[in-house]
Scaffold this active site. Structure first.
Site, PDB file in Angstrom:
ATOM      1  N   GLU A 124       0.801  -1.181   0.212  1.00 27.12           N
ATOM      2  CA  GLU A 124      -0.178  -0.112   0.052  1.00 27.12           C
ATOM      3  C   GLU A 124       1.177   1.668  -0.547  1.00 27.12           C
ATOM      4  O   GLU A 124       1.941   1.097   0.003  1.00 27.12           O
ATOM      5  CB  GLU A 124      -1.053  -0.447   0.982  1.00 27.12           C
ATOM      6  CG  GLU A 124      -2.078  -0.977   0.490  1.00 27.12           C
ATOM      7  CD  GLU A 124      -3.445  -1.432   1.566  1.00 27.12           C
ATOM      8  OE1 GLU A 124      -2.485  -0.588   3.648  1.00 27.12           O
ATOM      9  OE2 GLU A 124      -4.111  -1.445   2.369  1.00 27.12           O
ATOM     10  N   HIS A 242      -9.621   9.869   3.455  1.00 22.24           N
ATOM     11  CA  HIS A 242      -9.438   8.676   3.095  1.00 22.24           C
ATOM     12  C   HIS A 242     -10.025   9.293   1.322  1.00 22.24           C
ATOM     13  O   HIS A 242     -10.524  10.211   1.217  1.00 22.24           O
ATOM     14  CB  HIS A 242     -10.214   7.690   3.104  1.00 22.24           C
ATOM     15  CG  HIS A 242      -9.786   6.403   2.417  1.00 22.24           C
ATOM     16  ND1 HIS A 242      -9.581   6.304   0.939  1.00 22.24           N
ATOM     17  CD2 HIS A 242      -9.067   5.276   2.987  1.00 22.24           C
ATOM     18  CE1 HIS A 242      -9.290   5.467   0.473  1.00 22.24           C
ATOM     19  NE2 HIS A 242      -8.640   4.249   1.974  1.00 22.24           N
ATOM     20  N   ARG A 288      -1.560   9.361   1.904  1.00 21.78           N
ATOM     21  CA  ARG A 288      -3.137   9.768   0.848  1.00 21.78           C
ATOM     22  C   ARG A 288      -3.238  11.510   1.639  1.00 21.78           C
ATOM     23  O   ARG A 288      -4.270  11.319   1.216  1.00 21.78           O
ATOM     24  CB  ARG A 288      -3.890   9.463   3.175  1.00 21.78           C
ATOM     25  CG  ARG A 288      -4.252   7.163   2.680  1.00 21.78           C
ATOM     26  CD  ARG A 288      -4.996   7.318   3.878  1.00 21.78           C
ATOM     27  NE  ARG A 288      -4.560   5.529   3.165  1.00 21.78           N
ATOM     28  CZ  ARG A 288      -5.289   5.009   4.198  1.00 21.78           C
ATOM     29  NH1 ARG A 288      -5.793   5.274   5.630  1.00 21.78           N
ATOM     30  NH2 ARG A 288      -5.407   3.784   4.023  1.00 21.78           N
ATOM     31  N   HIS A 347     -12.012   9.596   7.779  1.00 23.36           N
ATOM     32  CA  HIS A 347     -11.254   8.375   7.533  1.00 23.36           C
ATOM     33  C   HIS A 347     -11.118   7.500   8.722  1.00 23.36           C
ATOM     34  O   HIS A 347     -11.138   6.716   9.268  1.00 23.36           O
ATOM     35  CB  HIS A 347     -10.739   7.546   6.230  1.00 23.36           C
ATOM     36  CG  HIS A 347     -10.486   6.282   6.273  1.00 23.36           C
ATOM     37  ND1 HIS A 347     -11.039   5.855   5.779  1.00 23.36           N
ATOM     38  CD2 HIS A 347      -9.321   5.746   6.633  1.00 23.36           C
ATOM     39  CE1 HIS A 347     -11.279   4.075   6.059  1.00 23.36           C
ATOM     40  NE2 HIS A 347      -9.371   4.329   6.460  1.00 23.36           N
ATOM     41  N   ARG A 382      -0.985   8.283   9.563  1.00 22.48           N
ATOM     42  CA  ARG A 382      -1.063   7.275   9.934  1.00 22.48           C
ATOM     43  C   ARG A 382      -0.042   6.486   8.342  1.00 22.48           C
ATOM     44  O   ARG A 382      -1.395   6.945   6.953  1.00 22.48           O
ATOM     45  CB  ARG A 382      -3.006   6.488   9.944  1.00 22.48           C
ATOM     46  CG  ARG A 382      -2.633   4.972  10.218  1.00 22.48           C
ATOM     47  CD  ARG A 382      -3.908   4.735  10.624  1.00 22.48           C
ATOM     48  NE  ARG A 382      -4.653   5.182   9.110  1.00 22.48           N
ATOM     49  CZ  ARG A 382      -5.097   4.160   8.557  1.00 22.48           C
ATOM     50  NH1 ARG A 382      -5.395   2.574   8.929  1.00 22.48           N
ATOM     51  NH2 ARG A 382      -5.973   4.341   7.877  1.00 22.48           N
TER      52      ARG A 382
END
Ligand SMILES: Cc1cc2nc3c(=O)[nH]c(=O)nc-3n(C[C@H](O)[C@H](O)[C@H](O)COP(=O)(O)OP(=O)(O)OC[C@H]3O[C@@H](n4cnc5c(N)ncnc54)[C@H](O)[C@@H]3O)c2cc1C
Length: 537
Positions: A124, A242, A288, A347, A382
């Site tokens: 990811e 997100h 992100r 998110h 994160r």
């Protein structure tokens, strides 16, 4: 002791006989299973429902590949966190990951494995290695939760109480002695659940925002309850948005997992332009917050944003990503041939109740684990799939640490119990959520944050009789106040009036609700002064 108790409990005082865990997502269930002694586990609805954990699609990050190590995982975690990750905690979660995955495997979770039995590891954004442990493609959360719920129900040591919603901490001489809760349909009759050690596992704050991927239960109740009792809070301004919630007008918005971009899906606008290439060298695999803001700006400019998985995933979509495929099909979208419309959505909360390496909060008798806690592992942003890992690692740590405290006997009584007699007005909740999205969202500035704090203060005063709303406004005030005080941009926190990072702010935020209220008072006074000055001109 042991077994399932429905909320039809007739007593208004329930004795947890030691350890009480409030919240039954991954963090709460895992802590209950790991604790050696008797535990009471409080779930607002039926066990396993209303938890973000069950919706997780990506998986759990763990350095299990032959080319990987916990040190590399910790370095990636630190890099994603934009300069304020607690490095010791990052190393701790990366170092304990393999053991916790082992715990889950022993519970029978069917992790994706190759023919030799090795984990199939996904990759990811912002991970330098393939290290995401998955279950049936994108079904990690659902499968893990199903197995954990079953294990908890089969464990006589764990007493489960379903259908009680916590709304306030019980305190005696500054020490936490349990929680007040009410039955779903009876707000006027509080129940005191008395405990020697209380573990909060109450999830995040996404539902404080109008556009979110979180279940409606994730509205900052844990953060708000702890803050109202005086707990120290850490990093509340850092909310992760997100980038790719599926934009079909649903609340909560279904998620198109990041793993799709990891597998090569690209982002395009309605002119067919691949806009991420011009924004970041890693294009769709950029951090992100960068991708989320790029999508936000496309939408703000009046364009649309889409995830294009046709080439990269194509015909294998239904098998590789069954959850996202089902979400799309329900909306008449076939991701093998169609573009998926996307928008950024609240998110994950990097901030939360400040805890140490054993999940202890600043309040004696209270521990916090999972998303409602802030361990310092995530810093300002994160790293994907580190939150389930953190919930497991700190769930296990709290489960051991409470053993020492659980022998301290509590005799809290139901004297002067608070009552949740006023239902939260739908209008107040909707106003709060809109305020948070419009003024405290992906792009922030001083004037918007001050206006938000004024609005939150008004809502808090108007809803004083409802502790649920007070918990929400407390959590919202902490987020907005810390965002106002941080006059720089870092990770998930972006200020249009201070667009660069400022080295003087390369530190975590720690504050109490009183601090946040002082910031709000100052902001409200400054708005009034400006209005008066304008009127006088
Ligand atoms: C759609 C989605 C996908 C995600 N994908 C991933 C992923 O792939 N990998 C990853 O690492 N992370 C992922 N995350 C984040 C991760 O799922 C969460 O951070 C994590 O599950 C939080 O676990 P938790 O146990 O702390 O909270 P939750 O799982 O949210 O559980 C909180 C519990 O508290 C209960 N509760 C709330 N308020 C009350 C109250 N007042 N009284 C009683 N009970 C209450 C809730 O009902 C729930 O049972 C995802 C999140 C979402 C929303």
């Amino acid at each position: 002791m042991g077994g399932l108790v429905s909320a039809g409990v007739s007593d208004n005082v329930i004795n947890a006989h030691g350890v009480l865990i409030v919240g039954a997502g991954l963090a709460g269930l895992f802590a209950a299973l790991r604790h050696k002694g008797p535990v009471t586990l409080l779930a607002a609805a039926s066990l396993g429902s209303g938890a973000s954990s069950a919706w997780a699609q990506g998986g759990i990050a763990a350095a299990l590949g032959t080319d990987d190590s916990p040190e590399l995982h910790a370095l990636d975690t630190d890099a994603a966190g934009a300069g304020i990750v607690d490095k010791k905690i990052a190393r701790l979660i990366a170092g304990e990951a393999a053991a916790r995955i082992d715990d889950l495997a022993r519970l029978g979770i069917p992790f994706d494995r190759d023919a030799k039995g090795h984990f199939v590891l996904g990759r990811e954004a912002a991970h330098s290695r393939h290290r995401i442990v998955r279950v049936t493609g994108d079904r990690a959360g659902a499968e893990i939760m199903t197995a954990l719920v079953k294990a908890v129900k089969n464990e006589p040591r764990i007493r489960v109480i379903e259908g009680l919603i916590a709304f306030e901490l019980a305190l005696e001489a500054g020490r936490v002695t349990g929680v007040y809760a009410h039955r779903i349909a009876d707000k006027a009759s509080p129940v005191l659940i008395r405990a020697d050690a209380t573990i909060f596992a109450l999830g995040g704050v996404g539902g404080l925002f109008e556009v979110t991927t979180n279940p409606p239960q994730a509205r900052g109740q844990g953060l708000g309850m702890a803050a109202r009792a005086g707990a120290l809070i850490a990093d509340p301004e850092f909310v992760q948005f997100h980038p790719t919630a599926i934009a079909v007008g649903r609340d909560p918005a279904p998620l198109a997992t990041e793993a799709l971009r990891g597998e090569g899906a690209i982002l395009v606008n309605d002119r067919g332009e691949r806009f991420m290439a011009a924004v970041h060298k890693d294009a769709e695999r950029a951090p992100r917050d960068v991708v989320a803001r790029a999508i936000f700006r496309e939408l703000r400019a009046g364009r649309k944003a889409f995830l294009d998985a046709r080439q990269a995933i194509g015909a294998s979509f239904p098998d590789a990503f069954p959850t996202v495929f089902a979400y799309c099909k329900a909306e008449g979208i076939d991701p093998r041939t169609d573009l998926i419309p996307v928008a950024a959505a609240a998110h994950y909360h990097m901030g939360g109740i400040a805890v140490n390496e054993n999940a202890r909060t600043s309040l004696e008798g209270l521990w916090a684990i999972g998303e409602c806690a802030s361990t310092g592992a995530h810093g300002a942003n994160r790293l994907a799939s580190n939150s389930l890992l953190e919930a497991l690692v700190f769930g296990a740590r709290a489960a051991s640490d409470v053993a020492s405290a659980a022998s301290r006997k509590t005799h809290a009584a139901l004297r002067g119990a608070p009552i949740a007699d006023t239902p939260p007005s739908a209008y107040a909740v909707a106003t709060l959520r809109k305020t948070m999205t419009v003024k405290v969202g992906l792009e922030r500035n001083e004037a918007d944050l001050a206006t938000a704090l004024a609005a939150i203060t008004r809502l808090e005063r108007a809803g004083a009789g409802d502790p649920h709303l007070r918990n929400m406004t407390a959590a919202a005030a902490l987020i907005a106040a810390a965002a106002l005080e941080r006059t720089e941009s870092r990770g998930g926190h972006f200020r249009t009036d201070f667009p660069a990072a400022n080295p003087a702010f390369a530190r975590r935020t720690f504050l109490t609700l009183d601090d946040a209220r002082q910031t709000a008072d100052t902001a409200v006074r400054s708005i009034s002064a400006k209005a008066e000055a304008q009127a006088a001109q």
